[in-house]
Design a protein around this motif. Structure first.
Motif, short mmCIF file in Angstrom:
data_model
loop_
_atom_site.label_atom_id
_atom_site.label_comp_id
_atom_site.label_asym_id
_atom_site.label_seq_id
_atom_site.Cartn_x
_atom_site.Cartn_y
_atom_site.Cartn_z
N THR A 189 -29.28 32.76 83.99
CA THR A 189 -29.27 31.48 83.43
C THR A 189 -30.41 31.78 82.10
O THR A 189 -30.05 30.73 81.35
N THR A 227 -32.55 22.24 77.38
CA THR A 227 -33.09 23.22 78.51
C THR A 227 -32.64 22.79 79.80
O THR A 227 -32.02 23.65 80.54
N THR A 259 -30.44 25.03 82.27
CA THR A 259 -30.71 25.56 83.57
C THR A 259 -29.65 25.21 84.46
O THR A 259 -29.48 25.75 85.56
N MET A 284 -34.89 25.23 91.18
CA MET A 284 -34.51 24.66 89.97
C MET A 284 -35.06 23.48 89.54
O MET A 284 -35.47 23.39 88.27
#
Lengths: 450, 320
Positions: free
Chosen positions: B91, B240, B244, B294
């Motif tokens: 990732t 970002t 992710t 996450m």
């Protein structure tokens, strides 16, 4: 996108209206004739109008458009029943959704089809209570089915939760053109003799093929396909006799793994992945990139579609080294449905020998009922695309040799790890087999929450 | 509101106490009523799932089966799972090789579009076209282009005398291919955001810079970039978050082995791992734990970015 989807919605609404209108008319007709159904006792003979929904995946061959028109036939005999099928192409997605719905007891169809890879999960303790016992309800003749087929769908306490549809006896499909160019026999009896009795002989035939093979072709389509074929012919697969996952110590897994690795090492495979969504595997049929493919009866349809009319007559079917079973399904009835009794009756009818024969005639699904397998309809069936191969004879002979293996609820998942993350990795990325095996073990340990 | 109450109350005005209460209510409560729909929907579809996922992450959950308490075991097993770390690393790498070139290209593109070009309107709409394309359609086209056996890219490389690249089965080529798809899709979108910010930069600054003899490049570096810094930060944060949560592109690019990110998990992202755990192997508790990790990661990154902004502000203040 937006307009097309709304148009779609409108179309569906019209269809719903039409269905409603037909239903009203049918009710009217039922009232006029006094009573809906006759002595069958369906829907209790009350003439109450009901809709039975059936959830399927892939192709069961029942529908009125391309299948054996079984729904129309049943509706004609039972004017108070309307059947709606909802179909999902991808069997894995179908099962995932079904599990979610089962856990919530909502959104379920009256009849749900189950694939053999998931039957152990469906009969397992977590889910067994969600299904109607079809041995008691619906009047199915369990004795008509192959014994092992019934056994697979039986729970620990003896309930039969699914009735068998088709089975997946397996043969080897081969490209006669390529065989001739590689100086191998092309007659299907001769070809069968090349490898009869042992997968090692199949690898040996591959080595012979390679010696004078046409440039750019391989002997077999994929190592993972070969893995599936070998394990399908083994009496012990992923589970031990108690139905617990034990792939690490299974002689069947070892044999299939070693055979697939040998084929990869010998560069006998075209390094493809079966059912690859990008169509590389499909394209290889058209371009005659490989000479053999493990061939359950349903595979013949894929070959016909993918190789196309220009390759008609090039393919043939020979007996497999060892008989095996790859695939096959069941029809089950969730308990929570409003019309569980009527659904059980419909499931029993759809899986009765007469209907098996009709579906085989249209869709080529090999029946799981004993008498249908030896009936003339199956025995005399021929496949024109393959040069009038006696497909029914080949597959019913293969079916007779099947020794069903115990299955665990994780079989489907472990198989995916072994083929997609193990074999494919060796084949495409040149990973060392020992390391690939370790990877598979780690994957199973990590991802299966036992 | 207050006036309408008086108008409908049939002539006799309500007593002064009530009127002032209503007035105060109008002033204080009504805004809450107006914002309530959003927060109610957020509570139902944002907050509840979040909390429920948190609860699930502490259990062993099985679709169609029972739920067992596991405490933090799902999290601790993630810490020792090489697949989790592999997915995290993937990732990160895919995120970097897609976000960095993407934002740099978007800046350049926006700068060019900011010139008085002929057909400017057309180009501005055109850069947004990839963003308007569905991920599925775009990825399928790219997957064909990157096809190892039949793809256009390998064919062209072949003409140039290179060996075919195994775009899907090798780690870096696969990650680069996925990054190309992400970059293709989002560059135009970011360019338009930059362009909007650039148009708010006062023209005098450029004129003054030009009078001082600054070249176009100098103007870009010393006028444009500092002026749109908050916008750049915004796009960095949004990108970002997007990186992710990267899911659709690798999933579709990998085709049949997309969920596991290729046969050797060589491009499995965190989202794919979560999906695989939850929907393929049915370990919903572990999948929920990944979802929470996450979320925490994003909060952490957000926190770091806020700190950077603050220190920037401080520096600016003390500098001026």
């Amino acid at each position: 996108m937006r307009t097309s989807s709304s148009r779609h919605g409108r179309g569906r609404r019209t269809a719903v209206n039409a269905v409603a209108a037909i239903a009203v008319m049918a009710t009217g007709a039922a009232l006029l004739t006094g009573c809906g159904s006759d002595g069958d006792g369906a829907a209790g003979g009350s003439g109450e109008q009901i809709t039975l929904r059936i959830g399927t995946f892939g192709s069961f061959g029942y529908d009125n458009a391309t299948g054996a028109k079984l729904y129309a036939e049943y509706e004609k005999a039972h004017p108070n029943i309307k059947i709606e099928e909802s179909n999902v192409a991808d069997g894995q997605k179908y099962w995932d959704t079904l599990k979610l719905r089962l856990s919530r007891d909502s959104g379920l169809a009256d009849i749900q089809a189950l694939e053999v890879g998931y039957i152990a999960e469906a009969t397992g303790p977590a889910m067994a209570d969600k299904w109607t016992d079809l041995g008691k309800t619906g009047g199915a003749d369990l004795g008509a089915f192959l014994d092992w087929k019934v056994k697979q769908a039986t729970t620990g306490d003896g309930k039969v939760i699914g009735l068998g549809t088709d089975i997946g006896p397996m043969a080897i499909c081969y490209n006669k053109d390529l065989f001739a160019k590689a100086k191998l026999p092309t007659d299907r009896a001769e070809v069968g003799k090349l490898w009869a009795g042992d997968w090692a002989k199949f690898i040996a035939a591959g080595e012979t093929y390679k010696k004078s093979a046409p440039e750019g072709t391989s002997f077999h389509d994929s190592a993972s396909g070969l893995f599936n074929a070998v394990i399908s012919s083994e009496p012990v697969q992923y589970a031990n006799t108690k139905g617990e996952l034990d792939y690490e110590n299974s002689p069947g897994v070892k044999k299939a793994w070693d055979t697939a690795v040998a084929a990869t090492k010998g560069e006998l495979t075209a390094k493809l992945r079966q059912f690859d969504e990008k169509g590389t595997w499909n394209a290889a049929f058209k371009n005659s990139k490989f000479a053999t493919v493990a061939c359950p009866s349903w595979m013949t349809g894929i070959i016909k579609d993918q190789a196309g009319p220009e390759n008609q007559g090039k393919w043939d079917i020979a007996a497999p080294p060892v008989a095996g079973n790859w695939g096959g399904s069941f029809l089950a009835v969730p308990k929570s449905g409003k019309h569980a009794k009527e659904a059980a009756e419909l499931a029993a009818w759809l899986t009765a020998p007469a209907q098996h024969a009709k579906v085989f005639g249209v869709n080529g699904n090999i029946p799981s009922t004993k008498d249908t397998l030896i009936s003339a309809a199956v025995q005399d069936a021929k496949l024109p695309y393959f040069g009038d191969t006696p497909i029914g004879k080949i597959y019913s002979e293969a079916a007779a040799g099947i020794t069903p293996a115990p299955i665990s609820r994780w079989d489907g998942q472990v198989k995916t790890f072994l083929t997609d993350n193990g074999i494919l990795d060796i084949e495409q990325r040149g990973t060392d087999p020992a390391k690939a095996w370790e990877n598979v073990k780690k994957l199973v340990d990590d991802k299966i929450d036992q | 509101m207050a006036t309408s109450v008086r108008a409908t109350s049939g002539g006799s005005p309500p007593p002064a106490g009530l009127r002032s209460t209503l007035y105060r209510l109008d002033l204080k409560a009504v805004p809450y009523v107006f914002v309530a729909p959003f927060f109610l929907t957020f509570a139902a579809f944002g907050l509840f799932p979040l909390i429920y996922t948190g609860w699930l992450s502490l259990h062993r959950v099985e679709l169609g089966g029972s739920t067992q308490w596991k405490g933090l075991e799902n999290y601790s097993s993630l810490a020792t799972s090489e697949f989790f770390w592999n997915a995290l690393a993937n990732t990160f790498t895919i995120g970097v090789i897609s976000t960095v070139p993407q934002l740099l290209m978007a800046l350049g593109l926006a700068h060019l579009l900011n010139y008085k070009l002929r057909g400017r309107g057309f180009f501005r709409v055109a850069v947004l076209a990839p963003y308007a394309t569905s991920i599925a359609a775009a990825t399928l086209v790219f997957a064909q282009l990157f096809n190892t056996d039949y793809g256009l890219i390998n064919t062209v490389l072949g003409w140039a005398g290179f060996d075919p690249v195994a775009w899907e089965s090798s780690k870096w080529p696969a990650q680069i291919a996925i990054s190309v798809i992400v970059t293709w899709r989002w560059t135009g979108y970011n360019a338009l955001i930059y362009l909007a910010a650039m148009q708010a930069v006062p023209q005098d600054l450029y004129e003054a810079a030009a009078l001082d003899g600054a070249s176009r490049w100098h103007q870009f570096i010393s006028v444009t970039i500092p002026s749109i810094r908050p916008t750049i930060l915004f796009t960095v944060i949004v990108s970002t978050i997007g990186a992710t949560q990267l899911f659709g592109e690798p999933m579709l690019f990998g085709g049949s082995v997309g969920i596991s990110g290729g046969s050797g998990n060589q491009f499995q992202t965190l989202s794919l791992l979560m999906y695989e755990k939850g929907w393929v192997t049915g370990a919903l508790g572990q999948a929920s734990a990944i979802a929470w990790v996450m979320l925490l990661l994003l909060l952490l990154i957000g926190g770091i970015q806020t700190l950077i902004t603050r220190s920037n502000h401080k520096r600016k203040k003390s500098g001026s």
